[in-house]
Design a protein around this motif. Structure first.
Motif, PDB file in Angstrom:
ATOM      1  N   ILE A 124       0.842  -1.202   0.000  1.00  0.00           N
ATOM      2  CA  ILE A 124       0.000   0.000   0.000  1.00  0.00           C
ATOM      3  C   ILE A 124       0.875   1.249   0.000  1.00  0.00           C
ATOM      4  O   ILE A 124       0.596   2.232  -0.697  1.00  0.00           O
ATOM      5  N   PHE A 125       1.953   1.208   0.795  1.00  0.00           N
ATOM      6  CA  PHE A 125       2.843   2.364   0.903  1.00  0.00           C
ATOM      7  C   PHE A 125       3.687   2.550  -0.358  1.00  0.00           C
ATOM      8  O   PHE A 125       4.287   3.595  -0.560  1.00  0.00           O
ATOM      9  N   LEU A 126       3.751   1.492  -1.178  1.00  0.00           N
ATOM     10  CA  LEU A 126       4.476   1.572  -2.445  1.00  0.00           C
ATOM     11  C   LEU A 126       3.500   1.809  -3.602  1.00  0.00           C
ATOM     12  O   LEU A 126       3.867   1.675  -4.762  1.00  0.00           O
ATOM     13  N   ARG A 127       2.247   2.170  -3.236  1.00  0.00           N
ATOM     14  CA  ARG A 127       1.193   2.460  -4.209  1.00  0.00           C
ATOM     15  C   ARG A 127       0.900   1.265  -5.114  1.00  0.00           C
ATOM     16  O   ARG A 127       0.627   1.408  -6.310  1.00  0.00           O
ATOM     17  N   GLN A 128       0.965   0.070  -4.511  1.00  0.00           N
ATOM     18  CA  GLN A 128       0.646  -1.136  -5.254  1.00  0.00           C
ATOM     19  C   GLN A 128      -0.798  -1.538  -4.963  1.00  0.00           C
ATOM     20  O   GLN A 128      -1.304  -1.332  -3.865  1.00  0.00           O
ATOM     21  N   LYS A 129      -1.447  -2.111  -5.972  1.00  0.00           N
ATOM     22  CA  LYS A 129      -2.818  -2.567  -5.804  1.00  0.00           C
ATOM     23  C   LYS A 129      -2.840  -3.839  -4.970  1.00  0.00           C
ATOM     24  O   LYS A 129      -2.052  -4.757  -5.206  1.00  0.00           O
ATOM     25  N   ILE A 130      -3.733  -3.883  -3.981  1.00  0.00           N
ATOM     26  CA  ILE A 130      -3.838  -5.051  -3.118  1.00  0.00           C
ATOM     27  C   ILE A 130      -4.957  -5.950  -3.627  1.00  0.00           C
ATOM     28  O   ILE A 130      -6.118  -5.524  -3.734  1.00  0.00           O
ATOM     29  N   ALA A 131      -4.622  -7.186  -3.955  1.00  0.00           N
ATOM     30  CA  ALA A 131      -5.604  -8.136  -4.476  1.00  0.00           C
ATOM     31  C   ALA A 131      -6.617  -8.500  -3.397  1.00  0.00           C
ATOM     32  O   ALA A 131      -6.310  -8.501  -2.194  1.00  0.00           O
ATOM     33  N   GLY A 132      -7.828  -8.841  -3.828  1.00  0.00           N
ATOM     34  CA  GLY A 132      -8.881  -9.195  -2.885  1.00  0.00           C
ATOM     35  C   GLY A 132      -8.521 -10.375  -2.010  1.00  0.00           C
ATOM     36  O   GLY A 132      -8.872 -10.427  -0.825  1.00  0.00           O
ATOM     37  N   ARG A 133      -7.788 -11.347  -2.577  1.00  0.00           N
ATOM     38  CA  ARG A 133      -7.417 -12.537  -1.807  1.00  0.00           C
ATOM     39  C   ARG A 133      -6.496 -12.206  -0.647  1.00  0.00           C
ATOM     40  O   ARG A 133      -6.453 -12.936   0.345  1.00  0.00           O
ATOM     41  N   VAL A 134      -5.750 -11.099  -0.753  1.00  0.00           N
ATOM     42  CA  VAL A 134      -4.876 -10.685   0.351  1.00  0.00           C
ATOM     43  C   VAL A 134      -5.723 -10.269   1.546  1.00  0.00           C
ATOM     44  O   VAL A 134      -5.417 -10.615   2.692  1.00  0.00           O
ATOM     45  N   TRP A 135      -6.807  -9.524   1.275  1.00  0.00           N
ATOM     46  CA  TRP A 135      -7.691  -9.115   2.371  1.00  0.00           C
ATOM     47  C   TRP A 135      -8.387 -10.326   2.987  1.00  0.00           C
ATOM     48  O   TRP A 135      -8.608 -10.376   4.203  1.00  0.00           O
ATOM     49  N   VAL A 136      -8.721 -11.304   2.156  1.00  0.00           N
ATOM     50  CA  VAL A 136      -9.302 -12.547   2.674  1.00  0.00           C
ATOM     51  C   VAL A 136      -8.290 -13.246   3.588  1.00  0.00           C
ATOM     52  O   VAL A 136      -8.628 -13.741   4.671  1.00  0.00           O
ATOM     53  N   ALA A 137      -7.022 -13.271   3.142  1.00  0.00           N
ATOM     54  CA  ALA A 137      -5.957 -13.898   3.941  1.00  0.00           C
ATOM     55  C   ALA A 137      -5.771 -13.176   5.275  1.00  0.00           C
ATOM     56  O   ALA A 137      -5.512 -13.808   6.300  1.00  0.00           O
ATOM     57  N   VAL A 138      -5.898 -11.842   5.257  1.00  0.00           N
ATOM     58  CA  VAL A 138      -5.773 -11.068   6.495  1.00  0.00           C
ATOM     59  C   VAL A 138      -6.861 -11.466   7.483  1.00  0.00           C
ATOM     60  O   VAL A 138      -6.601 -11.688   8.678  1.00  0.00           O
ATOM     61  N   MET A 139      -8.093 -11.588   7.001  1.00  0.00           N
ATOM     62  CA  MET A 139      -9.200 -12.006   7.867  1.00  0.00           C
ATOM     63  C   MET A 139      -8.979 -13.418   8.400  1.00  0.00           C
ATOM     64  O   MET A 139      -9.263 -13.708   9.576  1.00  0.00           O
TER      65      MET A 139
END
Length: 303
Positions: A124-139
């Motif tokens: 995020i700090f490198l202005r990269q797009k975060i894939a939806g699966r990453v947010w799923v992995a966080v949860m």
């Protein structure tokens, strides 16, 4: 021949994961015999020393192949710069891990491995797009942590380990920046040296271990962490990653979390409870989800 090379690469990386997994047990017991900061500093200095023969052998092989091993002044400056910044990140991560390792080898292994999920989040700090699966992995990691720790009210050791995972993620990003520009083994050697020097300085203001404590802790704890976990496992990683894809390599090396639980059971006789094992499975599933190639989730369109 290609299948044979892939098998060799797989076996070497699997070996590295086993050695790293077992290192949580040696780190857990060694850090209880002397000040954790001192332990981390001494094992890092041993790791730096142990990589020198690896550097010598690689240089010898390269010379026989006619590959130049001389470095320009710019290369040396970049190497020193990389060793310093990588060492700073690794020092924070390794020191926090040693402080929190009292939580237990298996649990520490899984919490530490969450760094793999932190890496894309830091994008995020490198202005990269975060894939939806990453947010799923966080949860999934939140759920796994809840089961592993018993609640969201983390104790001090678990907080140390989560911070350790965060700094390991930073360390990977720093490595990604410098690794293509410098010799990888030299970079590792220098970063371990930086960690050792920083922790030795901190040790002067804490509980400095006596010579008898260092001698008592050397075998097998410091010796394993310095020579086996650093030098041998790192060499296995170098050999293994030459023969297989980066995705498969990351998956194999993340197995260190699984082997940390097995090592705790085999070497210390401790076995995690049912809820903690389920938490480990969920966290490991999140780690695999993050590392899967992006195109695996794309639906192929018919022409």
């Amino acid at each position: 021949m290609q299948k044979k090379n892939q098998l060799i690469g797989t076996l070497f990386l699997l070996g590295a994961a086993i050695l790293w997994g077992a290192s949580f047990v040696f780190q857990n017991e060694g850090a209880q015999m002397m000040d954790p900061i001192a332990f981390n500093g001494l094992r890092s200095l041993l790791g730096s020393l142990a990589l020198l023969p690896v550097i010598f052998v690689i240089a010898l092989i390269n010379r026989k192949k006619g590959i130049s091993t001389k470095k320009s002044s710019e290369d040396k400056k970049m190497l020193i710069k990389g060793g310093f910044f990588c060492g700073l990140a690794l020092c924070a991560a390794g020191t926090l891990q040693t402080l929190g390792i009292e939580q237990g080898a298996g649990e520490s292994g899984f919490i530490t491995t969450i760094y793999i999920v932190f890496v894309p989040l830091l994008g995020i700090f490198l202005r990269q797009k975060i894939a939806g699966r990453v947010w799923v992995a966080v949860m999934m990691c939140f759920v796994g942590l809840y089961l592993l720790c018993g609640s969201f009210a983390l104790n001090i050791n678990q907080i140390y380990l989560l911070l350790c995972a965060f700094f390991f993620a930073i360390h990977i990003l720093v490595i990604d920046y410098f690794a293509p520009k410098v010799d990888g083994v030299w970079l590792s050697c220098l970063q371990f040296l930086v960690v050792g020097i920083i922790d030795m300085i901190i040790m002067l203001f804490r509980d400095m271990p006596s010579i008898s404590e260092v001698v008592a802790c050397f075998w097998p704890y410091l010796a394993y962490m310095g020579f086996v976990s650093c030098a041998i496992a790192y060499t296995f990683q170098i050999i293994g990653q030459r023969h297989i894809s980066a995705t498969l390599g990351a998956l194999l090396m993340s197995l260190e979390s699984v082997f940390s639980v097995l090592a705790e059971w085999l070497l210390q006789g401790n076995l995690l409870g049912t809820s903690k094992i389920i938490g480990c499975i969920i966290i490991f599933s999140a780690i695999i989800l993050v590392q899967l190639p992006e195109n695996i989730f794309k639906i192929k369109q018919r022409n």
